[in-house]
Design an enzyme around this catalytic site. Structure first.
Site, PDB file in Angstrom:
ATOM      1  N   LYS A 121     -12.686  -7.985   0.963  1.00  0.00           N
ATOM      2  CA  LYS A 121     -11.545  -8.686   1.346  1.00  0.00           C
ATOM      3  C   LYS A 121     -10.453  -8.895   0.262  1.00  0.00           C
ATOM      4  O   LYS A 121      -9.377  -8.943   0.358  1.00  0.00           O
ATOM      5  CB  LYS A 121     -11.587  -9.478   2.469  1.00  0.00           C
ATOM      6  CG  LYS A 121     -12.422  -9.003   3.699  1.00  0.00           C
ATOM      7  CD  LYS A 121     -11.720  -7.897   4.403  1.00  0.00           C
ATOM      8  CE  LYS A 121     -12.573  -7.128   5.192  1.00  0.00           C
ATOM      9  NZ  LYS A 121     -11.940  -5.644   6.045  1.00  0.00           N
ATOM     10  N   ARG A 134       4.289   0.150  -7.178  1.00  0.00           N
ATOM     11  CA  ARG A 134       4.942   1.388  -6.890  1.00  0.00           C
ATOM     12  C   ARG A 134       6.545   1.234  -6.284  1.00  0.00           C
ATOM     13  O   ARG A 134       7.065   2.075  -5.881  1.00  0.00           O
ATOM     14  CB  ARG A 134       4.188   2.261  -5.876  1.00  0.00           C
ATOM     15  CG  ARG A 134       2.885   2.698  -6.561  1.00  0.00           C
ATOM     16  CD  ARG A 134       1.832   3.276  -5.887  1.00  0.00           C
ATOM     17  NE  ARG A 134       2.295   4.259  -4.860  1.00  0.00           N
ATOM     18  CZ  ARG A 134       2.054   4.243  -3.446  1.00  0.00           C
ATOM     19  NH1 ARG A 134       1.570   3.256  -3.051  1.00  0.00           N
ATOM     20  NH2 ARG A 134       2.489   5.193  -2.730  1.00  0.00           N
ATOM     21  N   LYS A 136       7.127   0.244  -3.333  1.00  0.00           N
ATOM     22  CA  LYS A 136       7.249   0.464  -1.859  1.00  0.00           C
ATOM     23  C   LYS A 136       7.227  -0.759  -0.944  1.00  0.00           C
ATOM     24  O   LYS A 136       6.408  -0.986  -0.274  1.00  0.00           O
ATOM     25  CB  LYS A 136       5.782   1.215  -1.667  1.00  0.00           C
ATOM     26  CG  LYS A 136       5.410   2.540  -2.526  1.00  0.00           C
ATOM     27  CD  LYS A 136       6.488   3.607  -1.952  1.00  0.00           C
ATOM     28  CE  LYS A 136       6.081   4.905  -2.925  1.00  0.00           C
ATOM     29  NZ  LYS A 136       6.996   5.939  -2.654  1.00  0.00           N
ATOM     30  N   HIS A 144       1.153  -7.126   7.215  1.00  0.00           N
ATOM     31  CA  HIS A 144       0.049  -6.836   6.358  1.00  0.00           C
ATOM     32  C   HIS A 144      -0.180  -8.182   5.275  1.00  0.00           C
ATOM     33  O   HIS A 144      -1.463  -8.327   4.943  1.00  0.00           O
ATOM     34  CB  HIS A 144       0.825  -5.522   5.222  1.00  0.00           C
ATOM     35  CG  HIS A 144       0.249  -5.134   4.047  1.00  0.00           C
ATOM     36  ND1 HIS A 144      -0.878  -4.286   4.285  1.00  0.00           N
ATOM     37  CD2 HIS A 144       0.109  -5.676   2.698  1.00  0.00           C
ATOM     38  CE1 HIS A 144      -1.428  -4.050   3.006  1.00  0.00           C
ATOM     39  NE2 HIS A 144      -0.817  -5.029   2.033  1.00  0.00           N
ATOM     40  N   HIS A 147      -2.370 -10.409   7.381  1.00  0.00           N
ATOM     41  CA  HIS A 147      -3.757  -9.861   7.307  1.00  0.00           C
ATOM     42  C   HIS A 147      -4.596 -10.242   6.151  1.00  0.00           C
ATOM     43  O   HIS A 147      -5.615 -10.541   5.946  1.00  0.00           O
ATOM     44  CB  HIS A 147      -3.777  -8.593   7.962  1.00  0.00           C
ATOM     45  CG  HIS A 147      -5.109  -7.573   7.723  1.00  0.00           C
ATOM     46  ND1 HIS A 147      -5.942  -7.804   8.825  1.00  0.00           N
ATOM     47  CD2 HIS A 147      -5.706  -7.015   6.721  1.00  0.00           C
ATOM     48  CE1 HIS A 147      -7.102  -7.076   8.407  1.00  0.00           C
ATOM     49  NE2 HIS A 147      -6.728  -6.702   7.038  1.00  0.00           N
TER      50      HIS A 147
END
Length: 164
Positions: A121, A134, A136, A144, A147
Site C-alpha cells: 500500500k 506524466r 496526468k 484517488h 484512498h
C-alpha cells in the site's frame, strides 16, 4: 517534540491490543511513521509534485510503469495465492477466539502475506507519483488521493489490533 511524544504515547496505548509478534514488524511497530508517510504522500501529490512539474515537460514513464505494474501483479498474486490456499486449513475458532501468531504456523504465513500486502500500500504511492510526473492531473482525483492516504493507515490499525 513534546506533542509528537504525546501523540506517539496515545497511539501506543490505543492500538496496542494485537499480537505481540506482529507488532514488531516494520511499519507496524512504529506509531508515527505510517502517519508521516501518508501525510508526506498527500503533501507531495497535492502541492510539491505539481509545483515541481509546473514548468517541466511530462516524463515518459512507459517502461518504469510496466516494470512497476508487473511487480505489483506478481507480488499480489503470490501473496493472495498463499493466503487463499492456506485458509481452508485453519480452524474457524482461530479467527473467532483470537490467538497468537507463531513462526511456522499457517496463521504466521497468512499474516505475513497480509503484511506484504500492507507494505505494498505504501509502494502504491508511486501510482500517483507516476501521474504527476506524466502530468496526468485529471487522474489525481480526491478519491484517488484519499484512498492512497487512508488505506495504509487502516492496514496499520488492523495489524496493530488483530489478535489472530
Amino acid at each position: 517534540m513534546l506533542i509528537l511524544q504525546k501523540i506517539d504515547n496515545f497511539l501506543e496505548e490505543t492500538f496496542n491490543t494485537g499480537d505481540k509478534e506482529i507488532r514488531t514488524w516494520f511499519l507496524v511497530q512504529q506509531n508515527l511513521l505510517p502517519f508521516a508517510l501518508c501525510g508526506s504522500y498527500t503533501l507531495f501529490v497535492l502541492l510539491i509534485g505539481p509545483a515541481i512539474m509546473k514548468n517541466r515537460k511530462p516524463f515518459v514513464m512507459r517502461m518504469p510503469m510496466i516494470i512497476y505494474n508487473l511487480f505489483l501483479v506478481v507480488v499480489y498474486t503470490v501473496s493472495l495465492t498463499i493466503i487463499f490456499t492456506n485458509l481452508p486449513y485453519i480452524s474457524p475458532e482461530v479467527f473467532c477466539k483470537g490467538g497468537s501468531v507463531r513462526k511456522g504456523d499457517l496463521t504466521y504465513k497468512i499474516t505475513s502475506c497480509c503484511w506484504v500486502i500492507y507494505i505494498l500500500k505504501y509502494v502504491q504511492f508511486l501510482d500517483t507519483v507516476f501521474f504527476i510526473l506524466r502530468k496526468k492531473w485529471h487522474l489525481v482525483t480526491f478519491l484517488h488521493v484519499f484512498h492512497h492516504s487512508v488505506v495504509p493507515l487502516i492496514g496499520w490499525v488492523i495489524l496493530r489490533t488483530e489478535t489472530s
